[in-house]
Design a protein around this motif. Structure first.
Motif, PDB file in Angstrom:
ATOM      1  N   TRP A  13       0.659  -1.074  -0.006  1.00 21.60           N
ATOM      2  CA  TRP A  13       0.016  -0.044   0.060  1.00 21.60           C
ATOM      3  C   TRP A  13       0.688   1.042  -0.032  1.00 21.60           C
ATOM      4  O   TRP A  13       0.454   2.302  -0.475  1.00 21.60           O
ATOM      5  N   LEU A  14       2.009   1.184   0.527  1.00 22.10           N
ATOM      6  CA  LEU A  14       2.671   2.368   0.706  1.00 22.10           C
ATOM      7  C   LEU A  14       3.970   2.461  -0.151  1.00 22.10           C
ATOM      8  O   LEU A  14       4.138   3.271  -1.063  1.00 22.10           O
ATOM      9  N   PRO A  17       4.003   1.473  -4.374  1.00 22.67           N
ATOM     10  CA  PRO A  17       3.526   2.731  -5.304  1.00 22.67           C
ATOM     11  C   PRO A  17       4.271   4.111  -5.306  1.00 22.67           C
ATOM     12  O   PRO A  17       4.397   4.614  -6.310  1.00 22.67           O
ATOM     13  N   ARG A  18       5.049   4.087  -4.282  1.00 22.57           N
ATOM     14  CA  ARG A  18       5.704   5.333  -4.383  1.00 22.57           C
ATOM     15  C   ARG A  18       7.207   5.284  -4.843  1.00 22.57           C
ATOM     16  O   ARG A  18       7.842   6.446  -5.056  1.00 22.57           O
ATOM     17  N   GLY A  40       0.074   5.061 -14.743  1.00 24.79           N
ATOM     18  CA  GLY A  40      -0.678   5.432 -13.804  1.00 24.79           C
ATOM     19  C   GLY A  40      -0.590   6.455 -12.893  1.00 24.79           C
ATOM     20  O   GLY A  40      -1.305   6.867 -11.944  1.00 24.79           O
ATOM     21  N   GLU A  73       0.063  10.322 -12.209  1.00 29.32           N
ATOM     22  CA  GLU A  73      -0.353  11.610 -13.014  1.00 29.32           C
ATOM     23  C   GLU A  73       0.706  12.464 -13.371  1.00 29.32           C
ATOM     24  O   GLU A  73       1.621  12.271 -12.967  1.00 29.32           O
TER      25      GLU A  73
END
Lengths: 231, 506
Positions: B423-424, B427-428, B503, B505
């Motif tokens: 979750w962290l 993705p980072r 994915g 931005e």
């Protein structure tokens, strides 16, 4: 007999904070004092991010002192970075219920109901980058509600918002806390915030956390450490 | 923290992958073996060519970086981006391009011939320097450009107000920056050129232009004198190890993420001499870098149609090796990046030369099996170790940032172990992860190093096959293979890097 800090001493480098007070359940208490006095340090000790050098943190008589942050009856809102920017609102909020990749339909339902409660209905799939500052605050509050912990620690959570939005959010937080019967501690540097929502106040100054005092009384007759700060 | 425990396993694995081959090399070298006259010559030549390569790259970079730092023109940012490309450009492809421009039959020689002048002689020291400058001048320019961008804008304003003449301005503003930046750039390039193998293999050779790496290869392949190869490997290890230690002490680990460098607004450089100098520097650097690549593309397009089957088989091997190497590199880099000492371990790859590791692995495998059958496996492992320092350097800052920004929120939510990664963290770090994977894949795809020690006719990678075609003077097929290799290297980099941005931005 709710949150009790018993002869607590927290050290951070050369800095030391002594806290010895208790706040009753279902109360809304502001934590006020000059910057750098140790308000955040106090929160770190209660939430488990800092291990106290001495003393104990008790909740309803339960010793929390050695428990990790995720395993305390505490939910916390930070000044920022409360929500992961790479997730949608729904995913962010859903983490309070389950760490799995997909939420069960029941959880999904729950998430949507809570989002509706804070005025974000139908925004489950929005990315964080598509939200305004006010909406981000609402989403963070929604997760606080879903976490369903009895003790809320709010570290100047709405300081980035304009005055009108901030007072709107504070009212919403107070209403939600009343409804959830939560016990709330809120750091603020703005006495009007304390006046508006917190009947009680803890004063953090000169290495000591004392209280709780009646907010109105404290602000009307501030002790020297506070009056210097309030000006 | 749990990640420390997780980092111990890959750290141990890397240490073992490095220590065991080294031990094998030391045992075989026996400590007593002395160096022959030819070996001393190789050692001297290695240091000398690295010194000259670094010196030339740095000197030529000064006018070019200065021009890029003060001129705004269409295509400037593209040019600066292209300066990063040689890093993932296969050496053998660049050499084919350089031959097309500077070789005996190259463009310049043809021109000289028409004028009745002698043709260029590329083989030997001058060819090695040419190739090393081709690869490292862009790096030097980017390092210096960063230095120029970091000069506070106020200093140029102040100089303009005081009406400082150009030489004074250079002395009080630019020279102090160069004095800080140049030694680092010089040392980085010097160290890189110490372990130059493919360049020396193709453009050097002979008693006058043999590097230690090349001598290891020759002892190995021509004499099959493993003792001598091990002794030379020890020499090379001491040489590159010392240079790397000095580099780390003086400069710190090299970061791969140099920005575009902002253009400084300046009030000097309006004299026609300054303009001519800047335009000439930028044009020459642009031509020097682009012409060889362009000629590879043009010549390769013709040969691409009827490539021999051996090239396609080799390309298949290369893709497999690159993917395996990338997987191993990333699997090691992510846990190593999350621990402080892990990054130090990962740097081992920078201090070791591929041929030293290859020699050691050969010695380890030899008693048990036919090492030649393991050519591709050894290649992908060594390639992964070589890319590891760059990957950890790219991933570590993003990992630290993720923990610094969102670690407390994750703690508060009780995100530990896998769910924290899921979750962290992943993705980072997605973007540097994609970038590192692209780097590892491209470096492995284009590598002509350890494979050549182990190769037999059946197990060639594309760079090796291309080298063989060049050796057999099948230049048409070699050009086609070069274009294919260029496309594959840039293609895998682009794919992984793009994947890392998926994915996110804009």
């Amino acid at each position: 007999m709710a949150l009790k800090l018993e002869h607590l001493i927290v050290r951070q480098g050369a800095f030391q904070l002594i806290a010895d007070f208790e706040v009753p359940t279902h109360s809304f208490t502001s934590v006020i004092g000059p910057s750098g006095a140790g308000k955040s340090t106090l929160f770190d000790a209660v939430s488990g991010f800092l291990k106290p050098a001495k003393g104990r943190v008790l909740w309803q008589g339960d010793d929390l002192t050695n428990r990790p942050p995720g395993d305390r009856p505490v939910a916390m809102l930070f000044q920022d970075n409360n929500l992961f920017p790479h997730l949608t609102i729904g995913q962010n909020i859903g983490l309070a219920l389950s760490k799995r990749r997909r939420l069960s339909p029941a959880h999904q339902d729950h998430v949507e109901r809570v989002l509706a409660r804070v005025g974000l209905d139908g925004m489950t799939d929005r990315k964080m980058s598509q939200l305004s500052g006010g909406q981000i605050s609402r989403a963070a509050l929604a997760r606080l509600l879903l976490q369903d912990r009895p003790l809320w620690l709010l570290d100047e959570p709405f300081s980035a918002l304009g005055p009108a939005l901030k007072s709107e959010m504070l009212t919403l937080v107070r209403d939600m806390a009343t409804e959830k019967q939560a016990t709330v501690l809120m750091i603020t540097h703005d006495p009007t915030d304390a006046h508006a929502v917190a009947p009680l106040s803890v004063l953090v100054a000169e290495g000591q956390a004392n209280g709780p005092f009646d907010t109105a009384e404290l602000l009307n007759n501030p002790p020297p450490a506070l009056s210097d700060y309030l000006g | 923290m749990a990640s420390r425990v997780v980092a111990i396993i890959p750290a141990g694995l890397v240490a073992a992958l490095v220590a065991m081959p080294l031990a094998a090399v030391f045992l075989r070298a026996g400590g007593g073996a002395s160096l022959a006259a030819g070996d001393w010559a190789a050692l001297r030549f290695t240091v000398w060519q690295a010194f000259l390569s670094a010196l030339l790259s740095c000197l030529l970079a000064i006018p070019a970086a200065r021009a890029l730092s003060r001129r705004r023109f269409p295509g400037r940012d593209s040019l600066v981006t292209i300066l990063g490309a040689p890093f993932i450009l296969p050496v053998i492809v660049a050499i084919l391009g350089l031959l097309a421009v500077f070789g005996r039959e190259g463009m310049i020689s043809q021109g000289l011939h028409l004028l009745g002048l002698p043709r260029l002689q590329i083989y030997g020291l001058q060819g090695i320097l040419l190739a090393h400058v081709f690869f490292n001048l862009p790096l030097a320019i980017r390092l210096l450009l960063q230095g120029w961008s970091d000069i506070p804008a106020e200093r140029f304003r102040l100089a303009a107000q005081l009406g400082l003449p150009a030489p004074t301005m250079f002395r009080v503003i630019e020279w102090p920056m160069l004095r800080k930046t140049l030694p680092g750039a010089f040392l980085v390039i010097f160290t890189i050129c110490l372990s130059s193998f493919a360049v020396a293999l193709t453009l050097g050779g002979g008693p006058k232009a043999t590097t230690v790496e090349l001598a290891i290869y020759q002892a190995f392949r021509f004499d099959f004198d493993l003792g001598k190869a091990a002794t030379l490997a020890t020499v090379q290890l001491a040489l590159v190890g010392t240079a790397s230690l000095v580099l780390l002490r003086l400069v710190g680990p090299l970061t791969g993420d140099l920005g575009l460098g902002r253009v400084q607004h300046r009030w000097d450089g309006n004299s026609s001499l300054a303009r001519i100098l800047d335009v000439a520097s930028i044009t020459l650097v642009g031509l020097f870098l682009l012409l060889p690549i362009l000629s590879v593309v043009l010549r390769g397009a013709a040969g691409l149609a009827d490539l021999p089957a051996s090239v396609w088989i080799a390309a298949g091997h290369s893709v497999g090796v690159a993917l395996a190497s990338t997987t191993l590199c990333i699997a090691l880099a992510v846990p190593l990046a999350s621990a402080r000492h892990g990054q130090t371990v990962a740097l081992l790859g920078f201090a070791l030369s591929p041929l030293v590791l290859g020699t050691g692995l050969f010695l380890l495998l030899q008693p048990y099996t036919n090492p030649f059958e393991w050519a591709l496996v050894v290649t992908f492992i060594v390639n992964a170790l070589m890319a590891l320092p760059f990957a950890t350097r790219a991933i570590a800052p993003a990992l630290e940032q993720a923990e610094a920004d969102y670690g407390r929120t994750a703690d508060m939510l009780g995100l530990t172990g896998w769910s924290r990664w899921r979750w962290l963290i992943l993705p980072r770090i997605q973007q540097p992860l994609g970038f590192s994977a692209g780097l590892a894949a491209a470096l492995s795809m284009g590598d002509l190093g350890v494979i050549i020690l182990f190769a037999d006719p059946e197990r060639a990678t594309l760079p090796l096959q291309m080298y063989r075609l060049m050796g057999a003077y099948q230049m048409e097929a070699a050009a086609g293979a070069a274009l294919l290799l260029l496309g594959l290297s840039l293609g895998v980099f682009w794919l992984f890097d793009k994947g890392g941005r998926y994915g996110l931005e804009a």
